[in-house]
Design a protein around this motif. Structure first.
Motif, PDB file in Angstrom:
ATOM      1  N   GLU A 109       0.824  -1.198   0.000  1.00  0.00           N
ATOM      2  CA  GLU A 109       0.000   0.000   0.000  1.00  0.00           C
ATOM      3  C   GLU A 109       0.865   1.258   0.000  1.00  0.00           C
ATOM      4  OE1 GLU A 109      -2.591  -0.253   3.314  1.00  0.00           O
ATOM      5  OE2 GLU A 109      -3.791  -1.886   2.474  1.00  0.00           O
ATOM      6  N   THR A 110       0.264   2.352  -0.481  1.00  0.00           N
ATOM      7  CA  THR A 110       0.916   3.655  -0.461  1.00  0.00           C
ATOM      8  C   THR A 110       0.237   4.536   0.575  1.00  0.00           C
ATOM      9  OG1 THR A 110      -0.505   4.491  -2.219  1.00  0.00           O
ATOM     10  CG2 THR A 110       1.585   3.457  -2.878  1.00  0.00           C
ATOM     11  N   LEU A 111       0.914   5.626   0.963  1.00  0.00           N
ATOM     12  CA  LEU A 111       0.402   6.505   2.003  1.00  0.00           C
ATOM     13  C   LEU A 111       0.903   7.912   1.732  1.00  0.00           C
ATOM     14  CD1 LEU A 111      -1.299   6.206   4.622  1.00  0.00           C
ATOM     15  CD2 LEU A 111       0.855   5.985   5.867  1.00  0.00           C
ATOM     16  N   ALA A 112       0.079   8.917   2.031  1.00  0.00           N
ATOM     17  CA  ALA A 112       0.453  10.310   1.750  1.00  0.00           C
ATOM     18  C   ALA A 112       0.164  11.194   2.955  1.00  0.00           C
ATOM     19  CB  ALA A 112      -0.277  10.813   0.518  1.00  0.00           C
ATOM     20  N   GLU A 113       0.568  10.782   4.150  1.00  0.00           N
ATOM     21  CA  GLU A 113       0.393  11.609   5.340  1.00  0.00           C
ATOM     22  C   GLU A 113       1.429  12.728   5.400  1.00  0.00           C
ATOM     23  OE1 GLU A 113      -1.192   8.149   8.428  1.00  0.00           O
ATOM     24  OE2 GLU A 113       0.924   8.704   8.416  1.00  0.00           O
ATOM     25  N   LEU A 114       2.472  12.585   4.636  1.00  0.00           N
ATOM     26  CA  LEU A 114       3.612  13.507   4.673  1.00  0.00           C
ATOM     27  C   LEU A 114       3.855  14.029   3.259  1.00  0.00           C
ATOM     28  CD1 LEU A 114       6.005  14.534   6.471  1.00  0.00           C
ATOM     29  CD2 LEU A 114       7.244  12.506   5.770  1.00  0.00           C
ATOM     30  N   PRO A 115       3.978  15.336   3.051  1.00  0.00           N
ATOM     31  CA  PRO A 115       4.200  15.872   1.700  1.00  0.00           C
ATOM     32  C   PRO A 115       5.631  15.591   1.228  1.00  0.00           C
ATOM     33  CG  PRO A 115       4.223  17.647   3.303  1.00  0.00           C
ATOM     34  CD  PRO A 115       3.856  16.409   4.058  1.00  0.00           C
ATOM     35  N   ALA A 116       5.753  14.662   0.283  1.00  0.00           N
ATOM     36  CA  ALA A 116       7.079  14.302  -0.223  1.00  0.00           C
ATOM     37  C   ALA A 116       6.941  13.816  -1.659  1.00  0.00           C
ATOM     38  CB  ALA A 116       7.715  13.222   0.655  1.00  0.00           C
ATOM     39  N   THR A 117       7.963  14.014  -2.448  1.00  0.00           N
ATOM     40  CA  THR A 117       7.995  13.526  -3.833  1.00  0.00           C
ATOM     41  C   THR A 117       9.228  12.649  -4.005  1.00  0.00           C
ATOM     42  OG1 THR A 117       9.217  15.504  -4.549  1.00  0.00           O
ATOM     43  CG2 THR A 117       6.816  15.560  -4.742  1.00  0.00           C
ATOM     44  N   VAL A 118       9.071  11.613  -4.837  1.00  0.00           N
ATOM     45  CA  VAL A 118      10.156  10.671  -5.105  1.00  0.00           C
ATOM     46  C   VAL A 118      10.301  10.544  -6.625  1.00  0.00           C
ATOM     47  CG1 VAL A 118      10.992   8.309  -4.829  1.00  0.00           C
ATOM     48  CG2 VAL A 118       9.703   9.404  -2.963  1.00  0.00           C
ATOM     49  N   ARG A 119      11.509  10.749  -7.132  1.00  0.00           N
ATOM     50  CA  ARG A 119      11.800  10.607  -8.569  1.00  0.00           C
ATOM     51  C   ARG A 119      12.888   9.557  -8.728  1.00  0.00           C
ATOM     52  NH1 ARG A 119       9.247  14.576 -11.324  1.00  0.00           N
ATOM     53  NH2 ARG A 119       8.647  16.463 -10.166  1.00  0.00           N
ATOM     54  N   VAL A 120      12.664   8.652  -9.685  1.00  0.00           N
ATOM     55  CA  VAL A 120      13.609   7.545  -9.910  1.00  0.00           C
ATOM     56  C   VAL A 120      14.069   7.581 -11.357  1.00  0.00           C
ATOM     57  CG1 VAL A 120      13.924   5.037  -9.895  1.00  0.00           C
ATOM     58  CG2 VAL A 120      12.495   6.133  -8.148  1.00  0.00           C
ATOM     59  N   ASP A 130      15.762  10.350  -6.028  1.00  0.00           N
ATOM     60  CA  ASP A 130      15.785  11.718  -5.510  1.00  0.00           C
ATOM     61  C   ASP A 130      14.512  11.979  -4.703  1.00  0.00           C
ATOM     62  OD1 ASP A 130      18.266  12.648  -6.766  1.00  0.00           O
ATOM     63  OD2 ASP A 130      17.154  12.353  -8.644  1.00  0.00           O
ATOM     64  N   ILE A 131      14.692  12.413  -3.451  1.00  0.00           N
ATOM     65  CA  ILE A 131      13.575  12.605  -2.525  1.00  0.00           C
ATOM     66  C   ILE A 131      13.548  14.066  -2.104  1.00  0.00           C
ATOM     67  CG2 ILE A 131      12.554  11.859  -0.334  1.00  0.00           C
ATOM     68  CD1 ILE A 131      14.417   9.347  -0.602  1.00  0.00           C
ATOM     69  N   LYS A 132      12.347  14.614  -2.055  1.00  0.00           N
ATOM     70  CA  LYS A 132      12.177  15.985  -1.588  1.00  0.00           C
ATOM     71  C   LYS A 132      10.993  16.031  -0.623  1.00  0.00           C
ATOM     72  CE  LYS A 132      11.376  20.744  -3.146  1.00  0.00           C
ATOM     73  NZ  LYS A 132      11.147  21.623  -4.321  1.00  0.00           N
ATOM     74  N   VAL A 133      11.249  16.525   0.593  1.00  0.00           N
ATOM     75  CA  VAL A 133      10.224  16.647   1.624  1.00  0.00           C
ATOM     76  C   VAL A 133       9.900  18.125   1.809  1.00  0.00           C
ATOM     77  CG1 VAL A 133       9.613  16.203   4.034  1.00  0.00           C
ATOM     78  CG2 VAL A 133      11.035  14.564   2.778  1.00  0.00           C
ATOM     79  N   ASP A 134       8.622  18.452   1.792  1.00  0.00           N
ATOM     80  CA  ASP A 134       8.176  19.838   1.956  1.00  0.00           C
ATOM     81  C   ASP A 134       8.262  20.206   3.443  1.00  0.00           C
ATOM     82  OD1 ASP A 134       6.992  22.295   2.023  1.00  0.00           O
ATOM     83  OD2 ASP A 134       5.186  21.699   0.929  1.00  0.00           O
ATOM     84  N   ALA A 135       9.232  21.045   3.811  1.00  0.00           N
ATOM     85  CA  ALA A 135       9.433  21.418   5.217  1.00  0.00           C
ATOM     86  C   ALA A 135       8.343  22.331   5.747  1.00  0.00           C
ATOM     87  CB  ALA A 135      10.802  22.082   5.381  1.00  0.00           C
ATOM     88  N   ASN A 136       7.599  22.963   4.850  1.00  0.00           N
ATOM     89  CA  ASN A 136       6.535  23.857   5.308  1.00  0.00           C
ATOM     90  C   ASN A 136       5.430  23.095   6.034  1.00  0.00           C
ATOM     91  OD1 ASN A 136       7.185  26.648   4.270  1.00  0.00           O
ATOM     92  ND2 ASN A 136       7.378  25.454   2.371  1.00  0.00           N
ATOM     93  N   HIS A 137       5.264  21.834   5.691  1.00  0.00           N
ATOM     94  CA  HIS A 137       4.203  21.044   6.299  1.00  0.00           C
ATOM     95  C   HIS A 137       4.733  20.079   7.353  1.00  0.00           C
ATOM     96  CE1 HIS A 137       2.362  22.474   2.546  1.00  0.00           C
ATOM     97  NE2 HIS A 137       1.203  22.376   3.197  1.00  0.00           N
ATOM     98  N   LEU A 138       5.965  20.283   7.766  1.00  0.00           N
ATOM     99  CA  LEU A 138       6.540  19.489   8.847  1.00  0.00           C
ATOM    100  C   LEU A 138       6.408  20.249  10.163  1.00  0.00           C
ATOM    101  CD1 LEU A 138       9.944  17.917   7.702  1.00  0.00           C
ATOM    102  CD2 LEU A 138       7.813  16.755   8.220  1.00  0.00           C
TER     103      LEU A 138
END
Length: 545
Positions: free
Chosen positions: A423-434, A449-457
């Motif tokens: 399963e997938t989950l989107a509780e945390l704003p993040a993008t993953v590029r492969v 490459d992973i990017k986490v949006d710090a504004n929503h942390l």
């Protein structure tokens, strides 16, 4: 199949090492755990013959256990003895059911010895202490544990098997009678018991006796046509006032008992609470009494009670019976409600204390598995013999069908669980590029490459820094979903305001490189933040280079 992995945190600016720290290791998937839960209810039972002797030699087929009236199949059965050769041995009735295990010694005891020093007279306390001293010095086994407690709270010796410590605590048990226990007021002079029965209209002869006392002390009050009635009202008013003053004393004893039950519940072995008290009126305390019984039943605690008043004489027989019933009701009820014993009208303090602190000479341990799942409710039990007329069985009156609490899931256990899931989950704003590219030696290089949006942390302020922790688990799976390799990295953030502002503007970035043979793959990325325990989980296919 092998691969190499590297992790690099790519931040928007070069941050000092004390603001960002990264720890990483190879992730090894945990194998699935298969667990089996059993729902076994255990209860002890004692059996006495027509002469009051303990009966030994019984088999599981001799017993019948009813749970809310429904017969239960006995799954476990054992006979326990404190000494060999005790009791009688009736012929075992044939029938289905598990055979008795070899006769075994009872488990070690954890004994809470409770003195109601707020009601006990000096003489009763001394005799009870002498009996307890004898028990400590000659009646305890090396693995037994005892605690000594008093209603006043002046003695609270925790559980130990050190006889010297117990004897020292016992020496400090002294009467702490409340003022007026022997009577208060000029006319009438009322003890708490006398005030109680008059206030509750339970004993008219005592009331009339106190009315006569008032008339002898204040003859003017009783003069005239309505004098006797005025004296009765006076006695009633004084009785109600005195009882209102002393009623909290009964509640205090129960409050301390509740605390002792909680402490005893954490002790090992067979749990016994011995209540030594002359008794006390306990009307209007049903809720508290029920709470003590319920807590004891949940913790498999037997409450045994001794009325330390001993033999009572000097009163009319009916008055003695009423008095003992009223002041002993609490002790009798909590003992019966937990499968314990209550002893009164006896001056054998030595024998009584030893009896109440000891398991029976012969007993049976019976276990059954209820067919239904635990419902959190109280289940009334009834244990009886099938083919032994006149024998008496004593056992637990019931149990609470409460499921065993599940241990809280750890952080790592949750991550391991998510690894096994698709399963997938989107509780945390993040993008993953492969992306992938050919590498040397017939391998391909897979960049994540992973990017986490710090504004929503959410960050926690600590020592003027903004603290957070990110965990990255990167898995490389083949076309059948099998994990080829994995890496787990932890990023500890302790940011100054300027660094946090820059990350909020540009994001928190991480880059992971995997190398593997040419093939079809999927990258499963699990990202967790620590403050709110939120996750982002994604599955990204790896395109051919």
């Amino acid at each position: 199949m092998r691969s190499t992995i590297a992790i690099l945190a790519v931040l928007a600016l070069q941050t000092p090492t004390q603001e960002v720290r990264i720890r990483s290791a190879v992730y090894t998937p945990q194998p699935p755990t298969i667990s089996v839960q059993t729902n076994l209810v255990e209860l002890g039972a004692t059996v006495r013959d027509n002469h009051g002797k303990f009966a030994s030699g019984l088999q599981a087929s001799d017993f019948e256990v009813l749970d809310k009236g429904v017969p239960q199949a006995i799954k476990f059965f054992a006979e326990q003895r404190t000494a060999p050769g005790l009791g009688i041995t009736p012929d075992a009735a044939p029938g289905a059911g598990p055979a008795a295990t070899p006769v075994s010694a009872p488990p070690p005891r954890s004994i809470a010895l409770f003195f109601d020093d707020t009601h006990l007279e000096s003489d009763a306390i001394q005799r009870s202490k002498q009996a307890a001293e004898k028990l400590i010095t000659t009646g305890l086994q090396s693995d037994d544990r005892m605690g000594i407690f008093t209603a006043s709270g002046t003695v609270a010796q925790g559980f130990t098997n050190d006889a010297k410590v117990l004897l020292e605590a016992l020496a400090h048990v002294q009467p702490h009678l409340h003022m007026g226990l022997h009577g208060m007021g000029n006319a009438p002079t009322l003890t708490p018991y006398e005030a109680y029965v008059i206030a509750k209209h339970l004993d008219l002869p005592i009331r009339d006796q106190k009315v006569a006392e008032v008339c002898g002390y204040m003859p003017g009050l009783c003069a005239g046509r309505d004098g006797i009635e005025a004296a009765r009202r006076h006695v009633q008013d004084i009785a109600e006032a005195v009882w209102n003053q002393f009623q909290p004393n009964s509640g205090n004893v129960m409050e301390v008992l509740e605390v002792i039950v909680r402490h005893l519940a954490a002790e090992p072995g067979s749990r016994i609470l011995v209540l030594v008290s002359p008794g006390f009126p306990s009307m209007d305390t049903e809720n508290r009494k029920d709470a003590i019984i319920e807590a004891a039943l949940r913790a498999h605690i037997v409450i045994n009670s001794l009325n330390a008043e001993g033999l009572v004489a000097g009163m009319r027989a009916k008055a003695i019976g009423l008095r003992q019933q009223l002041i002993s009701e609490f002790m009798s009820d909590v003992s019966a409600g937990t499968g314990g014993r209550f002893i009164q009208n006896s001056n054998d303090f030595m024998g009584n204390i030893r009896t109440l602190a000891s398991p029976p000479e012969v007993s049976y341990l019976i276990g059954f598995s209820p067919a239904k799942e635990p419902d959190g409710k109280y289940h009334e039990l009834h244990v009886r013999l099938k083919n032994h007329s006149g024998f008496q069985v004593e056992s637990r009156p019931g149990y609470f069908a409460t499921a065993a609490p599940k241990p809280a899931e750890t952080i790592q256990e949750r991550i391991d669980r998510e690894v096994l899931s698709a399963e997938t989950l989107a509780e945390l704003p993040a993008t993953v590029r492969v992306s992938s590219a050919k590498a040397a030696s017939g391998l391909i290089s897979i960049d994540v490459d992973i990017k986490v949006d710090a504004n929503h942390l959410k960050f926690v302020e600590k020592e003027e820094r903004q603290v957070q922790q990110l965990t990255f688990v990167t898995l490389l799976e083949d076309g059948q979903g099998h994990v080829i390799t994995g890496k787990e990295a932890v990023m500890d953030l302790s940011l100054l305001p300027a660094t946090l502002a820059d990350m909020q503007a540009k994001g928190i970035k991480a880059a992971i490189t995997l190398k593997a043979p040419v093939g079809s793959y999927q990258v499963r990325e699990i990202i967790r933040e620590a403050v709110e325990n939120h996750m982002a989980i994604s599955n990204t296919p790896v395109a051919a280079p």
